[in-house]
Scaffold this motif. Structure first.
Motif, short mmCIF file in Angstrom:
data_model
loop_
_atom_site.label_atom_id
_atom_site.label_comp_id
_atom_site.label_asym_id
_atom_site.label_seq_id
_atom_site.Cartn_x
_atom_site.Cartn_y
_atom_site.Cartn_z
N HIS B 268 5.92 29.47 -19.05
CA HIS B 268 5.34 30.78 -19.35
C HIS B 268 3.88 30.64 -19.81
CE1 HIS B 268 5.22 34.87 -20.87
NE2 HIS B 268 4.84 34.42 -22.05
N ARG B 269 3.65 29.74 -20.76
CA ARG B 269 2.30 29.57 -21.30
C ARG B 269 1.34 29.05 -20.24
NH1 ARG B 269 3.69 28.06 -27.04
NH2 ARG B 269 4.55 30.07 -27.65
N PHE B 270 1.83 28.14 -19.40
CA PHE B 270 0.94 27.58 -18.39
C PHE B 270 0.56 28.65 -17.38
CE2 PHE B 270 -0.78 24.74 -15.21
CZ PHE B 270 -1.42 23.81 -16.01
N GLN B 271 1.52 29.50 -17.05
CA GLN B 271 1.22 30.60 -16.12
C GLN B 271 0.17 31.52 -16.73
OE1 GLN B 271 2.46 30.80 -12.84
NE2 GLN B 271 0.72 32.20 -12.80
N ILE B 272 0.30 31.82 -18.01
CA ILE B 272 -0.70 32.66 -18.67
C ILE B 272 -2.07 31.99 -18.59
CG2 ILE B 272 -1.45 33.58 -20.91
CD1 ILE B 272 1.46 34.06 -21.59
N ALA B 273 -2.09 30.69 -18.84
CA ALA B 273 -3.37 29.97 -18.80
C ALA B 273 -4.00 30.07 -17.41
CB ALA B 273 -3.16 28.51 -19.18
N ILE B 274 -3.18 29.89 -16.38
CA ILE B 274 -3.70 30.00 -15.00
C ILE B 274 -4.26 31.40 -14.75
CG2 ILE B 274 -3.06 30.03 -12.55
CD1 ILE B 274 -1.07 27.84 -13.07
N ASP B 275 -3.47 32.41 -15.16
CA ASP B 275 -3.90 33.79 -14.93
C ASP B 275 -5.22 34.09 -15.64
OD1 ASP B 275 -1.61 34.07 -13.47
OD2 ASP B 275 -0.49 35.15 -15.02
N GLN B 276 -5.32 33.63 -16.89
CA GLN B 276 -6.54 33.91 -17.65
C GLN B 276 -7.74 33.18 -17.05
OE1 GLN B 276 -5.42 32.78 -21.63
NE2 GLN B 276 -4.68 34.84 -22.12
N ALA B 277 -7.51 31.94 -16.63
CA ALA B 277 -8.62 31.18 -16.04
C ALA B 277 -9.08 31.84 -14.74
CB ALA B 277 -8.20 29.73 -15.80
N ARG B 278 -8.13 32.39 -13.99
CA ARG B 278 -8.50 33.10 -12.75
C ARG B 278 -9.31 34.34 -13.09
NH1 ARG B 278 -2.81 32.87 -9.94
NH2 ARG B 278 -2.95 30.84 -8.92
N GLU B 279 -8.84 35.07 -14.09
CA GLU B 279 -9.50 36.31 -14.48
C GLU B 279 -10.94 36.04 -14.91
OE1 GLU B 279 -7.10 38.43 -17.38
OE2 GLU B 279 -9.00 39.24 -18.16
N TYR B 280 -11.16 34.93 -15.57
CA TYR B 280 -12.51 34.58 -16.04
C TYR B 280 -13.35 33.95 -14.93
CZ TYR B 280 -12.02 35.52 -21.06
OH TYR B 280 -11.89 36.12 -22.27
N GLY B 281 -12.75 33.76 -13.77
CA GLY B 281 -13.48 33.13 -12.68
C GLY B 281 -13.64 31.63 -12.86
N ILE B 282 -12.84 31.06 -13.77
CA ILE B 282 -12.91 29.60 -13.95
C ILE B 282 -12.09 28.92 -12.86
CG2 ILE B 282 -12.28 27.71 -15.49
CD1 ILE B 282 -12.98 29.58 -17.84
N LEU B 283 -10.96 29.50 -12.51
CA LEU B 283 -10.23 29.06 -11.34
C LEU B 283 -10.59 30.01 -10.21
CD1 LEU B 283 -6.56 28.36 -12.52
CD2 LEU B 283 -8.09 26.67 -11.51
N GLY B 284 -10.87 29.49 -9.04
CA GLY B 284 -11.18 30.37 -7.92
C GLY B 284 -12.21 29.77 -6.99
N GLU B 285 -12.93 30.66 -6.33
CA GLU B 285 -13.92 30.21 -5.34
C GLU B 285 -15.28 29.98 -6.01
OE1 GLU B 285 -13.39 29.85 -1.92
OE2 GLU B 285 -11.26 30.16 -2.39
#
Ligand SMILES: Cc1cc2nc3c(=O)[nH]c(=O)nc-3n(C[C@H](O)[C@H](O)[C@H](O)COP(=O)(O)O)c2cc1C
Ligand code: SF4
Ligand code: SF4
Ligand code: SF4
Ligand code: FES
Ligand code: FES
Lengths: 163, 620
Positions: B268-285
């Motif tokens: 659960h926590r790791f999924q939240i971390a992924i989602d937040q990093a995506r939202e901040y544009g840290i994970l992505g293109e």
């Protein structure tokens, strides 16, 4: 869902259909989907196996092979009260075997079985990560740490008296 | 989406706001109540404590106080744990009903709630976390943020240098620079084998392939070990960040983390971390305009120990039965979907960001000649302070068990400790001063393993322990090769016979021979190491095997068939504890008089042995 129902999902529960459609039709999603199905039903019913088979294009035999390989997946429904005693090393060293033996003799079933009335099922797990509180057992979602044989007795007594 | 400038601003502002978390001298007017939300404390109702604290704060309109859920503090045996910062007051064994007093007395009244303070092993009352002997010899690198930040809040991670190493790597370092830094740091894999991490990264970087993958092994199969779980629960972003750094270095734009489904909080926590990093544009293109893209996905394991083996894990991610592949080819050349793949363990990744930020020399200055940095251990079994500890390599087992762990409870004696779980071996009194590092542990017949460290006192039977581990291996063998599938079963049968009092002359030699065969002929690490617990217990406790076989005696009193309990009237004080705890009601005796066991009714559960404070109950 607006789109027309996918062929593989004809006649299956809506819940099942929703579970499947969360995932791409990619074979590598098999274990993800099985985990979700196991979580939802408490086991992997045959209808789910069929639906998954059609959805991912994986033969039933292969799905069965995967289900039986992984300890988490079960083919039989669990009892209303699912008792799981941890047999991880930390719990074993703290005497969880005695708790398991007690559960077996009290419930009259072996590991992996369910009582005839469907009330109890029993499982031996490998570490649920609460090793700091060893020995540990669970009844459904409730975790009992620093457990003793007496404690198990008391909890089962309580459940039995609730009828 | 946040620009790099915005991230830097968050870091600056948040860091100032959260200074009181790490600075006891902070004169902040605010107080933070940190409540452990790790698996241990969660199962003893810490979520309810958080709920109560928040409710009472609202009802009473208390200002300048914040309730924060954190990861594991390490001392799980004393959980649920609540820490108040900046003053760093440490409350243990807290119950949901205690919330009111904590708010009333401590937060509003400014007084310490004495009754919730923790007792140290010497029975002294300790106020602050740093004063507990449990924490004194520890050094937190991999666990640096665990218990400090709210793992579900990316801003708190950013505040404590989060995603700063990624920035440094993307804009100041070439992939080769990163590899050199990791290589020079001396970091070795924490998943068990201890392979040099820099080298592995280099092999995967130079491997040819249009697509590459980064994989994190969070299967944590060793039962009784929970290091990786705690890192994912307490500081998930540090693994996300390290996997991204690895991706940049080897040339991969996609990562998978394989987590046990038995760890719902970590998932659960790791999924939240992924989602937040995506939202901040840290994970992505095209992250921060660097041209580097990366995305990450969670894959769940489903309760198969062998899936911790890297090639079995890859099979499982691909959706199949987790049966190991033959090596070579190694994953670095043909891994996930046959593409070059880097696989590292959670704790290995958790060291990366710190090495990038503090430099290779800093890391290499910690530890021993061949083993650098720290190691996290899950300390369990017959030891006072069960929990999670992180120590510099080179710390001795004695320091871990006695100084940090507080020694053996119930006045019993240390008998052995097992590292490496079902693949490892035991360490006895004579080797207890061996410094913990990869080579030294191997030299004494054990191994570093992934960090499980189980302590056993003299009430434990070593033959039974070997049987326990073999039972585990037999269950978990994937069945692909005969020596492992059939050989481990044969080992188990012999061990079962011995513990049932049916051992035969020559059994020990049979065990030894069979062990050698299995080790030499098995395809994967599971089979190759499965006989280790047998070999090592025979090496150090041969006499116990012999007693079982020749005298039908189990000195520890654990082997049921050989159990014939009696209460020593000389030692029995008649306290009645055994009687009260006996599930078969077969102990009788008057208060202050010696008690007796009716052996015909005794179900040999062993409870009375562990309950008797005077060690009056033993095997005849
Ligand atoms: C039977 C078996 C089980 C294993 N279980 C794990 C595990 O649970 N976690 C882990 O990180 N590595 C495990 N490993 C080691 C992995 O194969 C692999 O070496 C490791 O993930 C590499 O990462 P590292 O270099 O960072 O240690 C296991 C190996 C074997 C043979
Ligand atoms: S050694 Fe055991 S676990 Fe490994 S491949 Fe062979 S049968 Fe499977
Ligand atoms: S072993 Fe168990 S049943 Fe036997 S006397 Fe002790 S507590 Fe009672
Ligand atoms: S617990 Fe020990 S001392 Fe107390 S009555 Fe039983 S045998 Fe005697
Ligand atoms: S060994 Fe039982 S919870 Fe970990
Ligand atoms: S889970 Fe709370 S201290 Fe470990």
């Amino acid at each position: 869902m607006d789109e027309k129902r996918c062929e593989g999902c004809n006649g299956v529960d809506v819940e099942l259909e929703e579970m499947l459609h969360k995932y791409k039709q990619d074979k590598s999603n098999l274990i993800q989907i099985l985990n979700e199905v196991q979580e939802y039903y408490g086991y992997v019913p045959e209808k789910a196996q069929k639906a998954i088979s059609e959805y991912l294009g994986i033969p039933m035999a292969e799905i069965y092979g995967v289900i039986t390989f992984y300890a988490r997946f079960t083919l039989k429904p669990k009892g209303k009260y699912h008792v799981a005693v941890c047999l991880g090393t930390a719990c074993f060293v703290k005497g969880s075997e005695q708790i398991l033996e007690r559960a077996k003799s009290r419930l009259g079933i072996d590991i992996g079985e369910t009582t005839k009335d469907g009330k109890y099922s029993l499982e031996a797990t490998r570490c649920i990560g609460a090793c700091g509180l060893a020995p540990v057992f669970t009844v459904n979602d409730e975790v009992y740490g620093k457990a003793t044989v007496k404690m198990l007795d008391e909890i089962l007594d309580k459940i039995d008296s609730e009828v | 989406m946040k620009s790099l400038e915005e991230i830097k601003k968050i870091r600056e502002e948040k860091r100032a706001e959260l200074d009181l978390r790490v600075n006891t001298a902070s004169n902040s007017r605010e107080k933070h109540i940190l409540v452990c939300h790790g698996t241990g404390c969660t199962s003893s109702k810490s979520p309810k404590i958080i709920e109560n604290l928040r409710r009472i704060i609202e009802e009473k309109n208390v200002e300048n106080v914040r309730v924060v859920q954190t990861g594991c503090f390490g001392l799980c045996a004393k959980g649920p744990i609540v820490i108040i910062r900046p003053e760093d007051v440490f409350y243990s064994l807290v119950k949901p009903e205690d919330a009111e007093e904590i708010i009333e007395k401590h937060i509003i009244g400014g007084e310490i709630v004495e009754r919730l303070l923790c007792k140290d092993v010497d029975n002294s009352v300790v106020k602050k976390l740093d004063d507990l002997s449990f924490y004194k010899k520890q050094k937190r690198i991999a666990l640096k943020n665990c218990g400090v930040i709210d793992p579900e809040n990316i801003d708190e991670y950013i505040a404590f240098d989060g995603y700063k190493a990624l920035e440094k790597v993307l804009f100041e370092m070439s992939p080769d620079d990163v590899i050199k830094t990791i290589t020079d740091s001396g970091l070795r894999g924490r998943g068990g084998a201890g392979f040099p991490t820099g080298k592995k990264w280099e092999f995967t970087k130079i491997a040819e392939g249009d697509q590459k993958y980064v994989v994190c092994n969070a299967d944590e199969g060793d039962p009784g070990a929970f290091m990786d779980r705690s890192i994912l629960e307490g500081d998930p972003h540090c693994v996300v960040e390290a996997m991204m750094i690895a991706g940049y270095t080897i040339g991969a734009n996609k990562g998978y983390i394989y987590v046990r489904a038995e760890y719902p909080i970590a998932v659960h926590r790791f999924q939240i971390a992924i989602d937040q990093a995506r939202e901040y544009g840290i994970l992505g293109e095209n992250i921060w305009g660097s041209g580097f893209s990366f995305d990450l996905e969670i894959r769940l394991g489903a309760g198969a120990f062998v899936c911790g083996e890297e090639t079995a894990l890859l099979e499982s991610i691909e959706g199949r039965r987790g049966q190991p592949r033959l090596k070579p080819p190694f994953p670095a050349n043909a891994g996930l979907f046959q593409k070059p793949t880097l696989i590292n363990n959670v704790e290995t990744y958790a060291n990366i960001t710190k090495i990038i930020l503090n430099g290779a020399d800093w890391y290499a200055s910690i530890g021993t000649e061949g083993s650098k940095g720290t190691k996290v251990f899950a300390l369990g079994g017959n030891v006072v302070n069960t929990g999670l500890v992180e120590v510099p390599m080179g710390t001795t087992l004695r320091e871990i068990v006695f100084d940090i762990g507080g020694g053996i409870p119930n006045g019993r004696k240390f008998k052995a400790a097992q590292t490496g779980g079902p693949s490892g071996g035991c360490i006895t009194e004579e080797n207890i001063d061996t410094p913990i590092d990869y080579e030294s542990l191997k030299a004494i017949g054990s191994m570093m393993g992934s960090g499980g460290l189980i302590v056993m006192d003299d009430s434990k039977c070593m033959v039974n322990l070997a049987k326990f581990y073999l039972g585990f291996t037999v269950d978990e063998s994937c069945g692909k090769c005969t020596p492992c599938r059939v050989g481990t079963k044969r080992l188990l049968e012999i061990l079962e016979r011995i513990t049932e009092g049916k051992g035969e002359e020559g059994d020990i030699e049979k065990l030894e021979k069979l062990s050698r065969n299995i080790k030499n002929a098995s395809v994967c690490g599971l089979g190759q190491t499965a006989p280790n617990p047998v070999e090592s217990t025979i090496k150090f406790f041969r006499h116990e095997y012999e007693e079982h076989i020749k005298e039908g005696k189990c000195r520890a009193g654990e082997c049921k068939a050989l159990m014939n309990l009696w209460i020593d009237p000389e030692k029995c004080k008649g306290c009645g504890l055994c009687k009260r705890n006996c599930p078969a009601n077969c102990i009788t005796g008057e208060v202050k008089q010696p008690h007796v066991i009716d052996t015909s009714k005794c179900i040999k559960c062993g409870t009375c042995i562990t309950k008797c404070p005077f060690h009056a109950i033993s095997n005849k």
